[in-house]
Enzyme design. Structure first.
Site, PDB file in Angstrom:
ATOM      1  N   ASP A  83      20.522  37.071  26.852  1.00 45.57           N
ATOM      2  CA  ASP A  83      20.738  36.412  28.137  1.00 45.57           C
ATOM      3  C   ASP A  83      19.565  35.484  28.382  1.00 45.57           C
ATOM      4  O   ASP A  83      18.455  35.733  27.906  1.00 45.57           O
ATOM      5  CB  ASP A  83      20.864  37.435  29.276  1.00 45.57           C
ATOM      6  N   CYS A 125      37.951  37.318  38.965  1.00 41.94           N
ATOM      7  CA  CYS A 125      38.880  36.894  37.902  1.00 41.94           C
ATOM      8  C   CYS A 125      40.194  36.316  38.423  1.00 41.94           C
ATOM      9  O   CYS A 125      40.443  35.117  38.282  1.00 41.94           O
ATOM     10  CB  CYS A 125      39.159  38.058  36.971  1.00 41.94           C
ATOM     11  N   PHE A 159      50.875  47.058  39.873  1.00 40.32           N
ATOM     12  CA  PHE A 159      50.536  45.788  40.530  1.00 40.32           C
ATOM     13  C   PHE A 159      51.565  45.363  41.565  1.00 40.32           C
ATOM     14  O   PHE A 159      51.767  44.188  41.840  1.00 40.32           O
ATOM     15  CB  PHE A 159      50.243  44.684  39.506  1.00 40.32           C
ATOM     16  N   LYS A 204      40.047  32.990  40.706  1.00 34.26           N
ATOM     17  CA  LYS A 204      39.567  31.760  40.040  1.00 34.26           C
ATOM     18  C   LYS A 204      40.451  31.406  38.842  1.00 34.26           C
ATOM     19  O   LYS A 204      40.624  30.238  38.517  1.00 34.26           O
ATOM     20  CB  LYS A 204      38.096  31.864  39.659  1.00 34.26           C
TER      21      LYS A 204
HETATM   22  C1  UGA Z   1      41.627  41.541  36.192  1.00 28.50           C
HETATM   23  C2  UGA Z   1      42.716  41.919  35.175  1.00 28.50           C
HETATM   24  O1  UGA Z   1      43.444  43.043  35.657  1.00 28.50           O
HETATM   25  C3  UGA Z   1      42.080  42.261  33.828  1.00 28.50           C
HETATM   26  O2  UGA Z   1      43.082  42.548  32.866  1.00 28.50           O
HETATM   27  C4  UGA Z   1      41.261  41.050  33.363  1.00 28.50           C
HETATM   28  O3  UGA Z   1      40.612  41.292  32.126  1.00 28.50           O
HETATM   29  C5  UGA Z   1      40.200  40.732  34.404  1.00 28.50           C
HETATM   30  O4  UGA Z   1      40.856  40.457  35.668  1.00 28.50           O
HETATM   31  C6  UGA Z   1      39.453  39.527  33.939  1.00 28.50           C
HETATM   32  O5  UGA Z   1      40.029  38.436  33.878  1.00 28.50           O
HETATM   33  O6  UGA Z   1      38.289  39.672  33.537  1.00 28.50           O
HETATM   34  P1  UGA Z   1      39.902  42.957  37.680  1.00 28.50           P
HETATM   35  O7  UGA Z   1      39.484  41.655  38.282  1.00 28.50           O
HETATM   36  O8  UGA Z   1      38.883  43.948  37.254  1.00 28.50           O
HETATM   37  O9  UGA Z   1      40.816  42.696  36.372  1.00 28.50           O
HETATM   38  O10 UGA Z   1      40.796  43.665  38.786  1.00 28.50           O
HETATM   39  P2  UGA Z   1      42.302  44.186  38.920  1.00 28.50           P
HETATM   40  O11 UGA Z   1      42.366  45.617  38.630  1.00 28.50           O
HETATM   41  O12 UGA Z   1      43.226  43.277  38.198  1.00 28.50           O
HETATM   42  O13 UGA Z   1      42.521  43.994  40.495  1.00 28.50           O
HETATM   43  C7  UGA Z   1      42.443  42.685  41.060  1.00 28.50           C
HETATM   44  C8  UGA Z   1      42.714  42.731  42.531  1.00 28.50           C
HETATM   45  O14 UGA Z   1      44.088  42.978  42.787  1.00 28.50           O
HETATM   46  C9  UGA Z   1      41.931  43.790  43.332  1.00 28.50           C
HETATM   47  O15 UGA Z   1      41.405  43.167  44.491  1.00 28.50           O
HETATM   48  C10 UGA Z   1      42.994  44.812  43.671  1.00 28.50           C
HETATM   49  O16 UGA Z   1      42.705  45.486  44.866  1.00 28.50           O
HETATM   50  C11 UGA Z   1      44.217  43.932  43.803  1.00 28.50           C
HETATM   51  N1  UGA Z   1      45.500  44.653  43.620  1.00 28.50           N
HETATM   52  C12 UGA Z   1      45.780  45.236  42.425  1.00 28.50           C
HETATM   53  C13 UGA Z   1      46.440  44.689  44.651  1.00 28.50           C
HETATM   54  O17 UGA Z   1      46.204  44.142  45.750  1.00 28.50           O
HETATM   55  N2  UGA Z   1      47.630  45.332  44.434  1.00 28.50           N
HETATM   56  C14 UGA Z   1      47.931  45.917  43.262  1.00 28.50           C
HETATM   57  O18 UGA Z   1      49.049  46.480  43.135  1.00 28.50           O
HETATM   58  C15 UGA Z   1      46.983  45.885  42.234  1.00 28.50           C
END
Ligand code: UGA
Length: 443
Positions: free
Chosen positions: A31, A265, A254, A268
């Site tokens: 880094d 993620c 989801f 953006k």
């Molecule tokens: C997301 C993707 O799920 C990963 O597969 C991906 O690798 C990652 O982005 C990335 O691009 O690096 P992450 O940002 O850790 O992962 O979070 P998620 O678990 O996808 O949740 C995202 C958001 O959706 C959270 O704010 C969560 O509360 C919300 N969410 C999720 C809902 O509002 N409803 C749902 O049913 C599921």
């Protein structure tokens, strides 16, 4: 075992480096931030991720991982370089900011004197891999012996270690067939289990990642649009999600309605995808992602409006907020719906008291007009209204007797639709869900 480098020690980089070291590979992680490198070398992970500190400390103890700020050391050590730097949203536009990628490639290229493999894991706009490959061949002493593979990462915060060691799939975007064997060796453990391998070209590999995130974001906004409808007509969006989720073509995951998605993620990535599609003259076909983004952001305003509907005016009212992180098991507050709602309420004149089990240091770092409360029971003191905004397990296990004595009003809005109505109602609470009939209508 492979000699690996990992460039960038953010979420993705630290997790990848520690997981690769735990598999027995010799890892050097770089880094440009000296303080970060020192702290990681001492076994301290600068963010909350279950299981990662232990894994890092084990890898440090076994000598399988080292941290550096030296590009020379990095290039000398490794035959395979994983590119894991961040690609946040640009400050000026919805597109991705690729400056960290560009700077890493420019630092690395002149030092590549022997045949090696660069493996891109960062999330990038389609076309970036081809650019990187051309740049490396043109600017490295090893020229055509520098190969690039695009290997997108799908890990979720909160499950980062598990997702890295046991991914749902491994995608390799390649130009040279011979590069596949190098990566199938590195990922042998996962591939010997039931992880499928998809070998394709650069553009497809890049698109797989953004398509996956766009699809997940679309599912969430889809169900949240139905949550609006459900609120209007008195239907239950949770039951609706269960029922359509039984169709395996749809699936239940989801489809949890609530205050929507946030984090570093999904938001953006859908904006960057739209921006790239627009550059390619395809904006009209990706217009739906604008709607996905808008429905998502509107959920924050909706909860703000619900709070006003509950309290009449919020000026001078005490509002207790449960959760600041964008999701549980994370201390990430980037684009967090919970924190945005807290801020809307504070700006609207409410006294906002906020609890989160791990994200409070991040919240304090932002100097917001919000009182960060360490003790979960104390956050309820004098509250005229409570909002449940990040579904941490401890909020489902609260001592309702005890917190009921602390609040001014036993009224809660459940922004994640997961509190047990029977339990809260029997303790005398009025619960409002999003798109789901609650005790409010029953009272
Ligand atoms: C997301 C993707 O799920 C990963 O597969 C991906 O690798 C990652 O982005 C990335 O691009 O690096 P992450 O940002 O850790 O992962 O979070 P998620 O678990 O996808 O949740 C995202 C958001 O959706 C959270 O704010 C969560 O509360 C919300 N969410 C999720 C809902 O509002 N409803 C749902 O049913 C599921």
């Amino acid at each position: 075992m492979a000699r690996i480098s990992v460039i960038g020690t953010g979420y993705l980089g630290v997790t990848h480096a520690a997981c690769m070291a735990s598999l027995g590979h010799d890892v050097v992680a770089l880094d440009v931030d000296e303080a970060k490198v020192t702290s990681l070398a001492a076994g301290k992970v600068p963010f909350h991720e279950p299981g990662l500190p232990e894994l890092l400390q084990e890898s440090l103890a076994s000598g399988k991982i080292n941290f550096t700020t030296s590009w020379v050391d990095l290039a000398a050590h490794a035959d395979v370089h994983f590119l894991c730097v961040g690609t946040p949203q640009s400050p000026e536009s919805p597109a991705a900011d690729l400056s960290q990628i560009q700077s890493a490639i420019r630092s690395l290229a002149p030092l590549l004197t022997k045949p090696c493999l660069i493996v891109g894991k960062s999330t990038v706009p389609v076309g970036t891999a081809q650019w990187i490959s051309d740049y490396l061949v043109a600017n490295s002493p090893a020229g055509n012996d520098v190969h690039l593979v695009w290997n997108p990462e799908f890990l979720r915060e909160g499950f980062a270690v598990q997702d890295t060691l046991h991914p749902d799939r491994i995608v390799l975007g390649i130009k040279n067939e011979t590069d596949v064997a190098v990566l199938t060796d590195i990922y042998a453990t996962a591939l010997s289990g039931d992880t499928p391998l998809v070998v394709t070209d650069y553009a497809t590999a890049e698109l797989v990642k953004v398509a996956a995130n766009a699809f997940l974001a679309t599912k969430i906004s889809f169900i949240n649009a139905f949550a609006y409808l459900a609120d209007e007509v008195g239907a239950d969006v949770g039951t609706l999600a269960d029922a359509i989720g039984h169709d395996t073509r749809i699936g239940r995951r989801f489809l949890n309605a609530g205050i929507g998605f946030g984090g570093g993620c999904l938001p953006k990535d859908i904006r960057a995808l739209r921006a790239r599609a627009t550059e390619l003259g395809l904006s009209e076909h990706f217009e739906f992602l604008k709607n996905v983004d808008e429905v998502n952001k509107s959920r924050r305003d909706y909860v703000f409006a619900l709070a006003i509907r509950n309290l009449g005016s919020i000026t001078g009212k005490t509002i207790a907020i449960l959760g600041a992180a964008f999701k549980p098991d994370s201390d990430d507050i980037r684009d967090s719906p919970a924190l945005d709602i807290a801020l809307l309420l504070a700006k609207g004149g409410a006294n906002v008291r906020l609890h989160d089990p791990v994200a409070l240091p991040q919240v304090r770092g932002r100097n917001l007009p919000i009182l960060a409360v360490e003790n979960v029971e104390e956050v309820f003191d004098g509250a005229d209204l409570v909002l449940h905004l990040t579904e941490w397990k401890l909020y489902r296990e609260l001592d309702l007797q005890s917190i009921s004595e602390r609040v001014a009003n036993k009224v809660i809005i459940d922004g994640r639709n997961c509190l047990d109505l029977a339990l809260w109602s029997s303790a005398g609470w009025q619960v409002t869900y999003l798109g789901k009939p609650g005790s409010q209508s029953a009272l």
